[in-house]
Design an enzyme around this catalytic site. Structure first.
Site, PDB file in Angstrom:
ATOM      1  N   ARG A  79       0.800  -1.221   0.000  1.00 46.31           N
ATOM      2  CA  ARG A  79       0.000   0.000   0.000  1.00 46.31           C
ATOM      3  C   ARG A  79       0.832   1.270   0.000  1.00 46.31           C
ATOM      4  NH1 ARG A  79      -2.888  -3.972   1.761  1.00 46.31           N
ATOM      5  NH2 ARG A  79      -0.935  -4.457   2.776  1.00 46.31           N
ATOM      6  N   THR A  80       1.829   1.337   0.890  1.00 48.59           N
ATOM      7  CA  THR A  80       2.546   2.604   1.016  1.00 48.59           C
ATOM      8  C   THR A  80       3.274   2.935  -0.284  1.00 48.59           C
ATOM      9  OG1 THR A  80       2.794   2.133   3.356  1.00 48.59           O
ATOM     10  CG2 THR A  80       4.156   3.901   2.465  1.00 48.59           C
ATOM     11  N   LYS A 109      25.874  -3.964  -2.694  1.00 47.76           N
ATOM     12  CA  LYS A 109      27.341  -3.905  -2.727  1.00 47.76           C
ATOM     13  C   LYS A 109      27.881  -3.270  -1.454  1.00 47.76           C
ATOM     14  CE  LYS A 109      27.229  -3.069  -7.726  1.00 47.76           C
ATOM     15  NZ  LYS A 109      27.493  -2.034  -8.742  1.00 47.76           N
ATOM     16  N   ARG A 130      11.572   3.785   3.160  1.00 49.55           N
ATOM     17  CA  ARG A 130      11.204   2.792   4.191  1.00 49.55           C
ATOM     18  C   ARG A 130      12.454   1.984   4.497  1.00 49.55           C
ATOM     19  NH1 ARG A 130       5.995  -1.041   4.280  1.00 49.55           N
ATOM     20  NH2 ARG A 130       5.148   0.931   5.003  1.00 49.55           N
ATOM     21  N   HIS A 158       5.589   5.923  11.404  1.00 50.21           N
ATOM     22  CA  HIS A 158       5.048   5.802  10.049  1.00 50.21           C
ATOM     23  C   HIS A 158       4.093   6.993   9.871  1.00 50.21           C
ATOM     24  CE1 HIS A 158       3.691   4.236   6.340  1.00 50.21           C
ATOM     25  NE2 HIS A 158       3.421   2.988   6.674  1.00 50.21           N
TER      26      HIS A 158
END
Ligand code: NCD
Length: 331
Positions: A79-80, A109, A130, A158
């Site tokens: 969703r986000t 890396k 995120r 959030h």
């Protein structure tokens, strides 16, 4: 009440080519809900309503034409990430989506978060991030010249989810003050709970927290809420508070944050909301969930008009459209 820092402390106003832009939130990093005042929330929600109106009328329009948003997701998301992508595209902008395989980027890396962010900002106008570590968004914001939007920093915050949660409450009831909100499930690791509880501390809203003992509120958050004057109650028995609640906000037990699977297994099925549970709830209450759910709300509940979780999902796009337009100085 929780104080919000000054605009200046969060703003990254770099005006390209002598362009004059302004407005509330312009150039802000969005790291924590503690940044917002009630006036900010009113402004964001007013713009979100305009966004809904425009989407209903024309679908896509050119407010952010030419703007590029990087979506950098080190943790899974449905969703986000997709609502941020939908939001910028509905506003005529586009994305650099690093949402399905940071393992294919230079992160694999060993590149540092700061270097990744400094690179991406050379191409784009803002970065949605995120990341599994608390404080990662703040760290990225220190490194970056362009605005960073926190889409979840581990078990921290959030903020954009909390904005859409609060917007949903206001839309459903026409007010926030005076409601009773109960949060249920994983209050320890659930970042959406941490952000929403902080936002609700700006309102006259008693908060109930229902969880197994080991998944209670983080002690520092409890202290913060009490200091902010919140009337809060903690229990492990939903039935102590269900009948009085206007909002029941259910969360998933955050399996990925547990140190041991045995501990997770002990609490994962602590609460399951079924049609029977809701018999004891008010007829005009709403049942919310940030989603994904993994069994804590039975699908039989979905047809109950009180189930608001998919309405939350839709609101998320309008709120993120508003936030992007404001942070990029176009609203
Ligand atoms: C939440 C999250 O990622 O914190 N999901 C979301 O963004 N809607 C909740 C969760 O994962 O349980």
């Amino acid at each position: 009440m929780i104080a919000s820092p000054t605009v200046a402390s969060r703003s990254k106003n770099h005006l390209p080519f002598g362009e004059v832009r302004h407005g509330r939130l312009y150039g802000w990093d969005i790291l924590s809900v503690s940044q917002f005042s009630r006036a900010d929330l009113d402004a964001i929600f007013d713009v979100a309503k305009e966004m809904r109106h425009m989407v209903e009328r024309v679908g896509t329009f050119d407010l952010l034409k030419g703007k590029l948003l990087a979506c950098l997701f080190y943790e899974p998301s449905t969703r986000t990430s997709s609502s941020f992508i939908a939001a910028i595209e509905r506003l005529g902008g586009s994305t650099i989506p690093i949402t399905q395989g940071v393992q294919f980027s230079s992160v694999s890396k060993g590149e540092s978060l700061a270097d990744t962010v400094r690179t991406l900002e050379c191409y784009c106008d803002a970065i949605v991030l995120r990341h599994p570590e608390i404080g990662s968004a703040a760290l990225a914001a220190e490194a970056a010249r362009k605005p960073i939007i926190n889409a979840g920093d581990g078990a921290g915050e959030h903020p954009t989810q909390a904005l859409l949660d609060l917007f949903t409450i206001e839309e459903e009831f026409g007010r926030v003050d005076g409601l009773m909100v109960t949060m249920l499930g994983d209050l320890k690791y659930g970042r959406t709970v941490h952000s929403l509880a902080r936002l609700l501390a700006l309102f006259d809203v008693p908060l109930n927290f229902v969880s197994p003992d080991i998944l209670g509120l983080p002690p520092m958050l409890r202290v913060e809420l009490v200091k902010a004057g919140v009337r809060l109650r903690e229990t492990s028995d939903l039935h102590e508070v269900l009948a009085e609640s206007d909002v029941l906000y259910v969360t998933r037990v955050q399996k990925e944050r547990f140190e041991s699977i045995e501990l997770y297994n002990q609490v994962k099925d602590a609460y399951v909301i079924t049609p029977k549970t809701l018999e004891a709830a008010k007829p005009d209450m709403i049942l919310m969930h940030p989603l994904p759910r993994v069994g804590e709300i039975s699908t039989e509940v979905d047809s109950d008009p009180r189930a608001a979780y998919f309405r939350q999902v839709e609101n998320g796009m309008y709120v993120r459209m508003a936030l992007l337009a404001m942070v990029l100085g176009k609203a």
